[in-house]
Design an enzyme around this catalytic site. Structure first.
Site, mmCIF file in Angstrom:
data_model
loop_
_atom_site.group_PDB
_atom_site.id
_atom_site.type_symbol
_atom_site.label_atom_id
_atom_site.label_comp_id
_atom_site.label_asym_id
_atom_site.label_seq_id
_atom_site.Cartn_x
_atom_site.Cartn_y
_atom_site.Cartn_z
ATOM 1 N N GLU A 7 0.819 -1.214 0.000
ATOM 2 C CA GLU A 7 0.000 0.000 0.000
ATOM 3 C C GLU A 7 0.851 1.260 0.000
ATOM 4 O O GLU A 7 0.458 2.286 -0.541
ATOM 5 C CB GLU A 7 -0.932 0.000 1.220
ATOM 6 C CG GLU A 7 -1.850 1.201 1.283
ATOM 7 C CD GLU A 7 -2.973 1.031 2.285
ATOM 8 O OE1 GLU A 7 -3.374 2.030 2.877
ATOM 9 O OE2 GLU A 7 -3.453 -0.103 2.469
ATOM 10 N N LYS A 8 2.038 1.164 0.613
ATOM 11 C CA LYS A 8 2.895 2.345 0.702
ATOM 12 C C LYS A 8 4.353 1.895 0.718
ATOM 13 O O LYS A 8 4.659 0.722 1.017
ATOM 14 C CB LYS A 8 2.547 3.171 1.941
ATOM 15 C CG LYS A 8 2.615 2.397 3.248
ATOM 16 C CD LYS A 8 2.206 3.251 4.433
ATOM 17 C CE LYS A 8 0.730 3.382 4.584
ATOM 18 N NZ LYS A 8 0.056 2.157 5.036
ATOM 19 N N ASP A 102 -3.317 -2.689 3.154
ATOM 20 C CA ASP A 102 -3.661 -2.788 4.572
ATOM 21 C C ASP A 102 -4.851 -3.740 4.743
ATOM 22 O O ASP A 102 -5.707 -3.841 3.857
ATOM 23 C CB ASP A 102 -4.024 -1.406 5.124
ATOM 24 C CG ASP A 102 -2.781 -0.581 5.451
ATOM 25 O OD1 ASP A 102 -1.682 -1.151 5.521
ATOM 26 O OD2 ASP A 102 -2.923 0.648 5.636
ATOM 27 N N ASP A 104 -7.827 -3.902 5.657
ATOM 28 C CA ASP A 104 -9.143 -3.331 5.924
ATOM 29 C C ASP A 104 -9.844 -3.041 4.605
ATOM 30 O O ASP A 104 -9.332 -3.352 3.530
ATOM 31 C CB ASP A 104 -9.040 -2.065 6.788
ATOM 32 C CG ASP A 104 -8.221 -0.959 6.125
ATOM 33 O OD1 ASP A 104 -7.870 -1.107 4.935
ATOM 34 O OD2 ASP A 104 -7.937 0.043 6.792
ATOM 35 N N TYR A 322 -1.442 -3.258 13.654
ATOM 36 C CA TYR A 322 -2.114 -2.369 12.706
ATOM 37 C C TYR A 322 -3.100 -1.430 13.410
ATOM 38 O O TYR A 322 -3.971 -1.880 14.152
ATOM 39 C CB TYR A 322 -2.843 -3.217 11.658
ATOM 40 C CG TYR A 322 -3.555 -2.411 10.614
ATOM 41 C CD1 TYR A 322 -2.837 -1.633 9.708
ATOM 42 C CD2 TYR A 322 -4.936 -2.416 10.530
ATOM 43 C CE1 TYR A 322 -3.493 -0.885 8.750
ATOM 44 C CE2 TYR A 322 -5.599 -1.679 9.572
ATOM 45 C CZ TYR A 322 -4.874 -0.906 8.686
ATOM 46 O OH TYR A 322 -5.523 -0.162 7.737
ATOM 47 N N ARG A 324 -5.464 0.965 12.208
ATOM 48 C CA ARG A 324 -6.799 1.333 11.699
ATOM 49 C C ARG A 324 -7.785 0.168 11.854
ATOM 50 O O ARG A 324 -8.509 -0.177 10.936
ATOM 51 C CB ARG A 324 -6.701 1.762 10.238
ATOM 52 C CG ARG A 324 -5.982 3.077 10.038
ATOM 53 C CD ARG A 324 -5.820 3.389 8.560
ATOM 54 N NE ARG A 324 -5.286 4.701 8.320
ATOM 55 C CZ ARG A 324 -3.988 5.018 8.366
ATOM 56 N NH1 ARG A 324 -3.110 4.059 8.653
ATOM 57 N NH2 ARG A 324 -3.574 6.240 8.143
#
Length: 790
Positions: A7-8, A102, A104, A322, A324
């Site tokens: 993701e990043k 991530d 989610d 994690y 979030r």
């Protein structure tokens, strides 16, 4: 070749470290023996703007709404084009792809949308990274899942994004246009979650402004039996005189009379009810992001975004899992890590955590360990990585402390106490008291009173007082025992106003949204859902409301106070957007989508219908504030003070769609004198949207309505005169009847100005009479067979 798409960049680097080296760094990706690792920068694709569907949408027009795409478009973000090209080339070369977003809803979508955009047909696996330490990454890499298992999660995220687009793009335009018709400037942004959140603050502020404290009286009495004294509170009967609608005693004379009555001691009191029960309170659950944000806000005064940013830093330093997460439970497989985590906390350079960790019992297994409650992620807990607290910032230390404290609590016994409730009848009146005897402190040892934050909000104080009452020490008694009245007194109290929201309490309100829902049935249904917004977006939504100047921060506690723009917007919007009922139901539907129930098409169809209905309502909306005057003609604009050639006058802000004008009298519009004849108005079938003008060369002459000349028309005429433009007689704004049997002026005197004579004029809807003193007098009259109806 296997390709990991993270993701990043930071996550990509951590994954590469855990693959077989050496690691070769390239532009936008890393090469290892186990495969290539590349990354996105969050969402590198964005949803197309309305004007990117059709250029005509660049200009905001009410008649274009609602804008509902038939085929949804995604656009490569300008700042991410280079990285997108790198990802595309690597996908073309890959044999297998590992989705490393991530764990989610949003993390699932932002990689999936790239694969969908490129129409990727290659096999895709999913790695779920709840922690970034080496052991966790390697463990997750050995347990890759088929990405198709998470299709429903993607659908839920996609439905959320498109619903937000439909409502945000359309209703922001609709109500901004409504605001412009009322002479307001700026953009009035409307959001599916943002707007009902703003409405919570607006309504709370109005409750405060309308609040009037009420004095009331409580009565406490001391009773005694052979084993000791105790205090009890008088409870009034429904038929008691002097009560308000909430059963509070508001008459001080009655309070005095009752105290006098009780002091007579003409009879003994009697225990009419004695209930004693053992209660157990399970260990508090570890943190989701919201519960962490709320507690950190109360304890340290941190705003939600700071808590999220700090938890993210701890995650990237591999110290916590994690951040979030909307889950407060832990998988059974994590239990085996407890020994190492607790040992690290025992050796930590923080005295309280070390002492608590020392007393942990690994044989204790709290309710937090529950695989059935786990989805893509679990609660936020410390990892097995050792931490040096002195190397962290004060915010990082405090957030880590809270996370570790909640984790340690899972290995303490449950809290056990005996709760006693007693009813006493004395002189035909009821008194009640309760007490609590702690049998086993258990996990509450970590959260005893001396560890509580010094600054409590009103809700905390109320709970604290109730807890103190429950902890009264009671002598040994049983039902039927007699007790003696010792003394009594009454106490004057005042009702307290509701407390303003802070960022953390507003976030808690978003999570527990059922408390603010109007519909009773919906309230019951929504009690157990996840609220409105997501763990990752709630803080951002609140922050955005501040940035857009809908909310301001005030005082040391940073209370959220609505601005004038907030009041204007919330007052203009219908209940469907300002109360959270609909939004909360949609969130419930989105959650169901992620579990495979329902379809994205059905959800979006409902959103489109909802949007269309609200766009229609927006066309009828008038954004009128206090001390403003609604236009009586179009009912959409407001009357605005202008300066003309002959002095000040008032005109509609909805010009040129509405050309209502009236004179100024002492700084106010003279609406009554300028009202047109509504019967005639209805006969004309006047169309507000008709600009009703004639063109001649480069000039425009606005024709008047048959009954009320507009000041805007006069300005236009003055302009044409300056340009030496003489319109032909057939274009005259008020054509006079050319008939040898009819004179331009008549015997009929104008009843309004008492100066001009009336003239018979042919209008587009027939004959009528007007004053010859026009434009200084704009009076008009109906025609009845050649005679003015005066």
């Amino acid at each position: 070749m296997r390709l990991y798409i993270a993701e990043k960049p930071s996550m990509g680097a951590e994954i590469a470290k855990c693959l077989t080296g050496p690691v070769q760094r390239k532009d936008g990706y890393l090469i290892t023996k186990d495969g290539i690792v590349t990354w996105a920068f969050g969402h590198i694709l964005r949803q197309a703007e309305p004007e990117e569907y059709n250029a005509k949408y660049k200009n905001w027009k009410a008649e274009d709404l609602p804008i509902i795409p038939k085929q949804w478009k995604m656009i490569i973000d300008e700042s991410c084009k280079k990285q997108f090209g790198i990802i595309k080339n690597l996908i073309d070369k890959a044999d297998e792809i590992v989705h490393a977003g991530d764990p989610d809803r949003e993390g699932q979508l932002l990689i999936d949308e790239v694969l969908d955009y490129l129409n990727c047909q290659k096999p895709v696996k999913r790695i779920l990274l709840n922690a970034l330490d080496e052991e966790s990454i390697k463990k997750a890499n050995k347990d890759l899942r088929d990405n198709r298992d998470f299709l429903n999660l993607k659908k839920s995220a996609l439905a959320r994004a498109r619903a937000d687009w439909l409502i945000g793009m359309n209703l922001s335009r609709a109500y901004t246009l409504a605001a412009r018709r009322a002479g307001k400037k700026g953009v009035f942004a409307v959001g599916r979650v943002k707007t009902p959140t703003l409405a919570l603050v607006v309504r709370r502020e109005r409750e405060l402004k309308d609040f009037k404290p009420v004095d009331y009286f409580t009565i406490k009495a001391i009773f005694a039996n052979e084993n000791g004294e105790f205090s009890a509170t008088w409870k009034p009967k429904d038929t008691q005189a002097g009560l308000d609608f909430e059963n509070r005693l508001i008459d001080e004379n009655i309070a005095k009379a009752l105290i006098g009555k009780f002091a007579q001691k003409t009879e003994a009191g009697k225990i009419t009810a004695y209930q004693k029960a053992q209660k157990k309170e399970a260990q508090r659950l570890p943190f989701s992001l919201s519960s962490l944000q709320v507690l950190a806000g109360k304890k340290y005064g941190y705003d939600p975004q700071l808590v999220l940013d700090t938890a993210q830093k701890l995650y990237e330093k591999k110290l916590t899992t994690y951040p979030r997460s909307d889950c407060e439970y832990l998988p059974q497989s994590q239990f085996s890590d407890a020994k190492i985590i607790l040992q690290n906390l025992y050796n930590i350079n923080e005295k309280q955590l070390a002492n608590w960790a020392k007393k942990c019992d690994l044989k204790t297994k709290s309710r937090a360990w529950n695989d059935k409650k786990i989805t893509a992620h679990h609660a936020i807990i410390p990892t097995k990585v050792k931490v040096n607290l002195m190397s962290l910032t004060i915010e990082e230390r405090n957030i880590y402390f809270l996370i570790a404290q909640a984790y340690i609590a899972q290995f303490y016994p449950v809290h056990i106490y005996d709760q006693t409730k007693i009813s006493i009848e004395y002189m035909q009146e009821l008194f009640v008291t309760s007490g609590r005897v702690v049998k086993q402190m258990g996990w509450k040892e970590l959260y005893v009173q001396n560890n509580k934050e010094k600054s409590l909000n009103e809700d905390d104080k109320k709970e604290d007082n109730e807890e103190k009452e429950e902890q009264n020490s009671l002598p040994l008694m049983k039902k039927g025992d007699e007790v003696e009245y010792v003394k009594g007194e009454y106490d004057k109290k005042s009702t307290k106003p509701p407390t303003r929201f802070t960022s953390s309490t507003l976030l808690a309100g978003m999570k527990d949204i059922h408390k603010y829902v109007k519909d009773v049935e919906v309230k019951k249904k929504l009690k157990d859902i996840y609220g409105i917004g997501t763990e990752a977006t709630r803080a951002t939504i609140i922050e955005d409301l501040v940035k857009r100047n809908f909310l301001q921060l005030e005082g040391k506690k940073k209370y959220l106070v609505p601005t004038q723009s907030a009041y204007i917007l919330i007052d203009a919007l219908p209940d469907e957007m300002t109360y959270p009922d609909s939004t909360a139901v949609w969130e419930d539907y989105l959650h169901s989508l992620s579990e495979g129930q329902g379809t994205i098409e059905e959800f979006l169809a409902k959103q489109a219908e909802f949007t269309q209905n609200l766009c229609i309502k927006a066309t009828k909306t008038v954004l009128v504030q206090e001390h403003e005057y609604k236009c009586p003609r179009c009912n959409q604009g407001i009357l605005v003070k202008r300066k003309g050639k002959n002095g000040e006058f008032w005109g509609c802000s909805n010009f040129p769609n509405c050309r209502m004008t009236c004179n100024d009298v002492d700084g106010k519009p003279d609406i009554e004198k300028t009202k047109f004849n509504f019967n005639n108005y209805q006969q004309m079938n006047y169309n507000n949207s008709d600009k009703n003008y004639i063109k001649s060369g480069q000039n425009e002459i606005f024709q008047q309505d048959n009954q009320l000349i507009s000041a805007w028309d006069l300005i236009a005429r003055e302009n044409t005169k300056k340009m030496n433009f003489a319109p032909k007689e057939k274009f005259s704004a008020m054509p006079i009847e050319k008939n040898k049997n009819t004179k331009a002026t008549s015997k009929y005197l104008c009843t309004r100005c008492k100066e001009g004579n009336l003239r018979r004029i042919r209008g587009k809807n027939g004959w009528f009479w007007a004053c010859s003193n026009y434009p200084h007098c704009t009076a008009t009259y109906d025609d009845n067979n050649g005679i003015p109806v005066l």
